[in-house]
Design an enzyme around this catalytic site. Structure first.
Site, PDB file in Angstrom:
ATOM      1  N   ASP A 115      -6.570  -5.956   2.789  1.00 57.09           N
ATOM      2  CA  ASP A 115      -5.529  -5.303   2.007  1.00 57.09           C
ATOM      3  C   ASP A 115      -4.949  -4.155   2.790  1.00 57.09           C
ATOM      4  O   ASP A 115      -5.610  -3.631   3.693  1.00 57.09           O
ATOM      5  CB  ASP A 115      -6.089  -4.811   0.669  1.00 57.09           C
ATOM      6  N   ARG A 140       0.626 -13.869   1.499  1.00 53.35           N
ATOM      7  CA  ARG A 140      -0.369 -14.088   0.430  1.00 53.35           C
ATOM      8  C   ARG A 140      -0.716 -15.570   0.291  1.00 53.35           C
ATOM      9  O   ARG A 140      -0.855 -16.084  -0.824  1.00 53.35           O
ATOM     10  CB  ARG A 140       0.112 -13.498  -0.893  1.00 53.35           C
ATOM     11  N   TYR A 198       1.462   4.609  -2.380  1.00 52.10           N
ATOM     12  CA  TYR A 198       0.234   4.424  -3.171  1.00 52.10           C
ATOM     13  C   TYR A 198      -0.621   5.687  -3.166  1.00 52.10           C
ATOM     14  O   TYR A 198      -1.256   6.033  -4.161  1.00 52.10           O
ATOM     15  CB  TYR A 198      -0.573   3.242  -2.621  1.00 52.10           C
ATOM     16  N   ARG A 223     -14.035 -15.833  -5.760  1.00 49.94           N
ATOM     17  CA  ARG A 223     -13.922 -14.520  -6.387  1.00 49.94           C
ATOM     18  C   ARG A 223     -14.929 -14.379  -7.525  1.00 49.94           C
ATOM     19  O   ARG A 223     -15.550 -13.345  -7.705  1.00 49.94           O
ATOM     20  CB  ARG A 223     -12.506 -14.347  -6.919  1.00 49.94           C
ATOM     21  N   ARG A 261      -4.904 -16.116  -5.510  1.00 50.67           N
ATOM     22  CA  ARG A 261      -5.312 -16.644  -6.810  1.00 50.67           C
ATOM     23  C   ARG A 261      -4.682 -17.971  -7.202  1.00 50.67           C
ATOM     24  O   ARG A 261      -5.140 -18.613  -8.138  1.00 50.67           O
ATOM     25  CB  ARG A 261      -5.049 -15.601  -7.904  1.00 50.67           C
TER      26      ARG A 261
HETATM   27  O1  CP3 Z   1      -1.141 -12.571   2.892  1.00 50.50           O
HETATM   28  C1  CP3 Z   1      -2.351 -12.806   2.779  1.00 50.50           C
HETATM   29  O2  CP3 Z   1      -2.770 -13.914   2.370  1.00 50.50           O
HETATM   30  C2  CP3 Z   1      -3.364 -11.787   3.275  1.00 50.50           C
HETATM   31  C3  CP3 Z   1      -3.973 -10.942   2.315  1.00 50.50           C
HETATM   32  C4  CP3 Z   1      -3.244  -9.742   1.730  1.00 50.50           C
HETATM   33  C5  CP3 Z   1      -3.615  -9.206   0.484  1.00 50.50           C
HETATM   34  N1  CP3 Z   1      -2.914  -8.054   0.285  1.00 50.50           N
HETATM   35  C6  CP3 Z   1      -4.624  -9.786  -0.408  1.00 50.50           C
HETATM   36  C7  CP3 Z   1      -4.674  -9.358  -1.809  1.00 50.50           C
HETATM   37  C8  CP3 Z   1      -2.250  -8.936   2.257  1.00 50.50           C
HETATM   38  C9  CP3 Z   1      -1.452  -9.091   3.546  1.00 50.50           C
HETATM   39  C10 CP3 Z   1      -2.055  -7.853   1.336  1.00 50.50           C
HETATM   40  C11 CP3 Z   1      -1.113  -6.732   1.565  1.00 50.50           C
HETATM   41  C12 CP3 Z   1      -0.769  -5.843   0.449  1.00 50.50           C
HETATM   42  N2  CP3 Z   1      -1.600  -5.287  -0.479  1.00 50.50           N
HETATM   43  C13 CP3 Z   1       0.534  -5.329   0.238  1.00 50.50           C
HETATM   44  C14 CP3 Z   1       1.727  -5.599   1.107  1.00 50.50           C
HETATM   45  C15 CP3 Z   1       2.253  -6.961   0.911  1.00 50.50           C
HETATM   46  C16 CP3 Z   1       2.915  -7.183  -0.406  1.00 50.50           C
HETATM   47  O3  CP3 Z   1       2.492  -8.116  -1.089  1.00 50.50           O
HETATM   48  O4  CP3 Z   1       3.874  -6.477  -0.671  1.00 50.50           O
HETATM   49  C17 CP3 Z   1       0.464  -4.494  -0.889  1.00 50.50           C
HETATM   50  C18 CP3 Z   1       1.618  -3.735  -1.504  1.00 50.50           C
HETATM   51  C19 CP3 Z   1      -0.890  -4.461  -1.317  1.00 50.50           C
HETATM   52  C20 CP3 Z   1      -1.468  -3.666  -2.439  1.00 50.50           C
HETATM   53  C21 CP3 Z   1      -2.109  -4.550  -3.423  1.00 50.50           C
HETATM   54  N3  CP3 Z   1      -3.325  -5.192  -3.243  1.00 50.50           N
HETATM   55  C22 CP3 Z   1      -1.623  -4.932  -4.693  1.00 50.50           C
HETATM   56  C23 CP3 Z   1      -0.290  -4.493  -5.265  1.00 50.50           C
HETATM   57  C24 CP3 Z   1      -2.579  -5.798  -5.262  1.00 50.50           C
HETATM   58  C25 CP3 Z   1      -2.600  -6.375  -6.638  1.00 50.50           C
HETATM   59  C26 CP3 Z   1      -1.869  -7.647  -6.637  1.00 50.50           C
HETATM   60  C27 CP3 Z   1      -1.959  -8.342  -7.964  1.00 50.50           C
HETATM   61  O5  CP3 Z   1      -1.171  -9.261  -8.131  1.00 50.50           O
HETATM   62  O6  CP3 Z   1      -2.826  -7.998  -8.810  1.00 50.50           O
HETATM   63  C28 CP3 Z   1      -3.615  -5.963  -4.315  1.00 50.50           C
HETATM   64  C29 CP3 Z   1      -4.800  -6.848  -4.462  1.00 50.50           C
HETATM   65  C30 CP3 Z   1      -4.773  -8.084  -3.630  1.00 50.50           C
HETATM   66  N4  CP3 Z   1      -4.593  -8.073  -2.280  1.00 50.50           N
HETATM   67  C31 CP3 Z   1      -4.981  -9.430  -4.073  1.00 50.50           C
HETATM   68  C32 CP3 Z   1      -4.931 -10.229  -2.919  1.00 50.50           C
HETATM   69  C33 CP3 Z   1      -5.158 -11.722  -2.825  1.00 50.50           C
HETATM   70  C34 CP3 Z   1      -5.266  -9.891  -5.481  1.00 50.50           C
HETATM   71  C35 CP3 Z   1      -6.732  -9.712  -5.676  1.00 50.50           C
HETATM   72  C36 CP3 Z   1      -7.310 -10.440  -6.835  1.00 50.50           C
HETATM   73  O7  CP3 Z   1      -7.105  -9.980  -7.967  1.00 50.50           O
HETATM   74  O8  CP3 Z   1      -8.002 -11.452  -6.584  1.00 50.50           O
END
Ligand code: CP3
Length: 358
Positions: free
Chosen positions: A79, A29, A156, A42, A33
């Site tokens: 994602d 990640r 999920y 965003r 943010r």
């Molecule tokens: O690592 C990176 O920089 C690449 C981008 C990436 C995202 N999601 C961007 C994202 C990667 C590799 C993921 C994978 C992902 N997504 C996982 C596995 C990795 C982990 O963190 O365990 C999971 C479980 C998800 C599912 C998911 N997507 C969740 C739980 C969320 C919400 C997170 C939150 O804190 O609100 C997302 C959205 C998401 N994916 C965001 C980002 C940057 C936040 C989006 C935003 O609100 O701007």
């Protein structure tokens, strides 16, 4: 074809357990943010999904952390939930609550209707993003493609969003294991097709996120997660020699299974911070590269504390790896959080490179 013209290949070399001039580092990640420029993009784009589905914006965000920090790899901005979305479950995000599905799958009948999406149709935006990012990177560092693991995607898909106790999917595991295996099986086919398409589009390493593998008992992990990770490692076409596209299996809470993971055919294993990296290295015996595993909360420490913790993780790996730093990719044990200070990331990257310089 995928590795020529790379100006910095220490990440790929470390994954092959070859000598490198410094230990490579990237952060899960790393685009997100905590970066003001991410929040600005965003705001402009409107939502996370609008950004991920627009290849030019996805490219812009992927490159943001690389413009600031001396990171050794880029990771596709996307994602893991793109696959179930393309299967028709209807992904959406609720501010402050994370991802949700409009149509979760909760029984054998719903599972039987699922199919593998067409990667260059329903998921074309992901492949277009990979192609755009590769062109923009111009060989600066390698690009990592990724997918969720079959089990983590299933969590999920069945729960309909995040969960604390995973009650619904565990009930299916207990009451109708055949239905769950059918779901995991179609997810596995989709993950293999998805990672293959990302590789064809230009991804130079591939990571599978088994974020929720650690909520399973060891017996359930061996039944519902490990065999599918093993099948991915066995069936995913990866090429050979320096052209080989390495596969990293990351799992939160996977330390009970390190020996099995090292034997499952993957190139590297990503570990969380609940295991000593040196112990992980000893137990995997040089069969795979290791990625990790600084507690993400270390970034809440002072610059001095961050440097000390980084050195500790580097030394722990070396001590468990017969005195050698080879085969280590530095990372956090899980992802960055929105309230982290970007200046602290710069400190971490600097210390990993400085202290590990050969
Ligand atoms: O690592 C990176 O920089 C690449 C981008 C990436 C995202 N999601 C961007 C994202 C990667 C590799 C993921 C994978 C992902 N997504 C996982 C596995 C990795 C982990 O963190 O365990 C999971 C479980 C998800 C599912 C998911 N997507 C969740 C739980 C969320 C919400 C997170 C939150 O804190 O609100 C997302 C959205 C998401 N994916 C965001 C980002 C940057 C936040 C989006 C935003 O609100 O701007």
């Amino acid at each position: 074809m995928n590795v020529d013209r790379l100006k910095n290949d220490r990440f790929l070399r470390a994954l092959r357990r070859e000598p490198v001039d410094r230990t490579p580092i990237w952060l899960m990640r790393q685009a997100g943010r905590y970066l003001p420029e991410y929040r600005e993009t965003r705001r402009r784009a409107g939502s996370f999904l609008a950004m991920a589905q627009n290849p030019d914006i996805a490219c812009e965000i992927t490159l943001q952390p690389l413009a600031r920090f001396d990171l050794d790899a880029a990771i596709l901005f996307s994602d893991i939930l793109t696959i179930p979305d393309a299967m028709g479950l209807g992904l959406y995000f609720v501010e402050g609550e994370g991802p949700k599905f409009r149509d979760p799958v909760r029984d054998a009948a719903a599972i039987a209707k699922l199919g593998v999406p067409d990667m260059e149709r329903e998921l074309r935006y992901v492949m277009d993003a990979v192609r755009t990012i590769r062109a923009e990177l111009d060989g600066k560092v390698p690009l990592i493609g990724f997918s969720g693991s079959p089990w983590t995607l299933a969590c999920y898909m069945v729960e309909g969003g995040g969960s604390k106790d995973f009650a619904r999917i565990k009930a299916i595991a207990l009451n109708d294991p055949q239905a769950l295996h059918a779901l995991l099986s179609v997810n596995t086919d989709a993950v293999i097709a998805y990672l293959s398409a990302q590789r064809a589009a230009g991804a130079q390493a591939l990571q599978v996120f088994d974020t929720w593998g650690g909520v399973l008992s060891p017996a359930m992990y061996r039944e519902f997660s490990l065999p599918y990770l093993t099948r991915i490692a066995a069936e995913l076409e990866r090429g050979a020699g320096v052209e080989r596209t390495p596969l990293i299996l990351f799992g939160k809470g996977n330390s009970a299974h390190l020996e099995a993971l090292a034997d499952c055919g993957t190139d590297a294993v990503g570990v969380d911070w609940l295991v000593e990296l040196g112990e992980a290295a000893r137990r995997t015996g040089g069969k795979v590269a290791l990625q990790g595993n600084l507690d993400p909360a270390a970034l809440y420490g002072s610059p001095e504390a961050i440097r000390r913790e980084a050195r500790r993780a580097l030394d722990s790996y070396r001590d468990g790896n017969a005195g050698s730093r080879e085969g280590h990719v530095f990372n956090l044990g899980h992802g960055m959080s929105p309230d982290m200070d970007p200046e602290h990331v710069a400190v971490l990257v600097d210390e990993v490179h400085r202290y590990s310089a050969r």
